[in-house]
Design an enzyme around this catalytic site. Sequence first.
Site, short mmCIF file in Angstrom:
data_model
loop_
_atom_site.label_atom_id
_atom_site.label_comp_id
_atom_site.label_asym_id
_atom_site.label_seq_id
_atom_site.Cartn_x
_atom_site.Cartn_y
_atom_site.Cartn_z
N THR A 169 -3.87 9.01 -7.19
CA THR A 169 -2.57 8.67 -7.78
C THR A 169 -2.63 8.72 -9.30
OG1 THR A 169 -2.09 7.22 -5.89
CG2 THR A 169 -0.74 6.94 -7.86
N HIS A 209 -10.19 5.99 -2.43
CA HIS A 209 -9.94 7.02 -3.45
C HIS A 209 -8.46 7.22 -3.75
CE1 HIS A 209 -14.17 7.99 -3.09
NE2 HIS A 209 -14.01 8.09 -1.78
N ARG A 210 -7.59 6.41 -3.12
CA ARG A 210 -6.16 6.59 -3.35
C ARG A 210 -5.80 6.35 -4.80
NH1 ARG A 210 -2.10 3.44 0.48
NH2 ARG A 210 -3.06 4.86 1.98
N GLY A 211 -6.43 5.33 -5.40
CA GLY A 211 -6.14 5.03 -6.80
C GLY A 211 -6.50 6.18 -7.72
N ASP A 238 0.81 -1.22 0.00
CA ASP A 238 0.00 0.00 0.00
C ASP A 238 0.84 1.27 0.00
OD1 ASP A 238 -2.39 -1.31 -0.09
OD2 ASP A 238 -2.77 -1.23 2.06
#
Length: 344
Positions: free
Chosen positions: A298, A293-295, A212
């Site tokens: 990024t 929502h990290r994807g 991660d």
Amino acid sequence: MNRMVHYMAESCTDPEGYFRHVYPFSAIAGQELMKKALLLNVINPDIGGVLIRGERGTAKSTAVRALSALLPMQDAVEDCRFGCDPDAPGTMCDECLARKERGRRPREMRVVELPISATEDKVVGTIDLSSAIKTGRKRFDPGILAEANRNILYVDEVNLLNDHVVDVLLDVAAMGVNIVEREGVSYSHPSAFILVGTMNPEEGDLRPQLLDRFGLCVEVEGMTDPSSRVLVIKRRKAFDADPEGFAKEWEKEEAELEAKIVMARSLVPRVVIPDEVLRTIVQICIDAGVDGHRGDITMMRAGAVIAAYDGRTVVTSDDVKEAAELVLSLIHISEPTRQAETSY
């Protein structure tokens, strides 16, 4: 001194005084996606690093070490052991904050290697307890994480790291601060780095928590085209025969790539992402079943850097699709790993 020719990791000091030559980044044949992922992180460290997975002999370590010659200069607080950013007081160490006058000096970003055999003390640093007890002053001997601040922290065979060291990396990567505690005495310093890891999946998986911490992932394979493989052999033979001469042959390409990185770094703050492109990012992540929502974030950052790298200030759907390949690879790896871990 030409960094491309004379870069040398401190751990590889030669007793005779010679330098270990590093293969030029521009001379690496093929593996374009891997090289692009590394360059994107140099241009914008907020992307979150990159994990490079692949079999042996696919130029993984070669590419990371070669990157050292292309890293940009940065300002640091003069005489600071941790290379604090003079323009970011909120990230400075206590020693810099206590100074009334803070000069600045230029320094080269570099690749700091973390050996998988490194002990926890070597990684985090040590506190001299006897000095603290006798004088009341904390004496701290910096470790690898101190060197890594504002640099690239490279871990070869990252999946084989000791669990104690992995736990340390997780904490420091999340906070950007290394905290060392011994017998009631504590010391902290900034340690914000670009994490780059390489691994051979055949030698074991990576813990999901550490997975991660990477923003991008690249799967590399050996080339099957005969002419491409011949090119790899010829270039390697020329490098082994005359490393310095080979490096000089690639000086122009290295200089052009370095200038392109500098240009892209200056463009990134001005890059615009149209709403329809943002909606494309969101839809790609929804269709891929991305949790959280990290994807999305990024992919947005990577798309902006791809545009800047091409000399543009507006992100297109093609930029997003290229970024998606790097972001979703990481997510596809993490899901089976999590399922396997929770099945025990």
